[in-house]
Design an enzyme around this catalytic site. Structure first.
Site, short mmCIF file in Angstrom:
data_model
loop_
_atom_site.label_atom_id
_atom_site.label_comp_id
_atom_site.label_asym_id
_atom_site.label_seq_id
_atom_site.Cartn_x
_atom_site.Cartn_y
_atom_site.Cartn_z
N HIS A 7 0.83 -1.20 0.00
CA HIS A 7 0.00 0.00 0.00
C HIS A 7 0.86 1.25 0.00
O HIS A 7 2.05 1.20 0.31
CB HIS A 7 -0.98 0.05 1.19
N HIS A 79 3.98 7.13 3.79
CA HIS A 79 4.92 6.02 3.61
C HIS A 79 4.45 5.09 2.50
O HIS A 79 3.31 5.18 2.06
CB HIS A 79 5.14 5.24 4.92
N GLU A 130 7.69 1.10 5.02
CA GLU A 130 7.16 0.05 5.87
C GLU A 130 7.41 -1.29 5.18
O GLU A 130 7.18 -1.40 3.97
CB GLU A 130 5.66 0.27 6.08
CO CO Z 1 1.12 1.33 6.30
#
Ligand code: CO
Length: 134
Positions: A7, A79, A130
């Site tokens: 994502h 992020h 991440e």
């Molecule tokens: Co995230």
């Protein structure tokens, strides 16, 4: 080592407004809002055919996205999340290469119930990364 883009996270002050933009203006399928008190955010996932957008809104006074929103009051990309097969092996490889893992270096359970780690933006082209064990 990294796999799919899981994502892209977008931090916003008003998640209801951002959700409406994705649902009504862009015509995307969106999830319900979920409070994630352990992470200091509420999340809505926008489901796209090839990835997801994670909308983040601060939750509580010590939200980790407060500082970001002070600098970017209109919101913005916070992020990107890449999938890895083995998060411990990935962490150890990155640390050996001199990359900084944020926090105590131990994976936490993320918004999808899977182990995640965050990597310092200064080591990754100015972008908070991440890693999620898929
Ligand atoms: Co995230």
């Amino acid at each position: 080592m990294i796999g799919r883009l899981n994502h892209v996270a977008i931090a916003v002050r008003d998640i209801a407004k951002a959700t409406a933009v994705y649902r009504d203006t862009l015509g995307a399928q969106v999830s319900e809002k979920v409070a994630q008190p352990a992470h200091g955010v509420s999340t809505v996932f926008v489901n796209l055919p090839n990835t997801k957008i994670e909308l983040l809104e601060p939750l509580g006074d010590n939200s980790p996205i407060n500082k970001f929103l002070e600098k970017s009051p209109d919101g913005g990309i916070h992020h990107v999340c890449y999938e890895v097969d083995d998060i411990i092996a990935a962490r150890d490889r990155l640390k050996a290469a001199g990359a900084r893992v944020i926090g105590d270096g131990e994976p936490k359970i993320g918004a999808h119930g899977k182990p995640v780690l965050f990597l310092h933006p200064k080591d990754f082209a100015g972008t908070l990364v991440e890693l999620e064990q898929a």
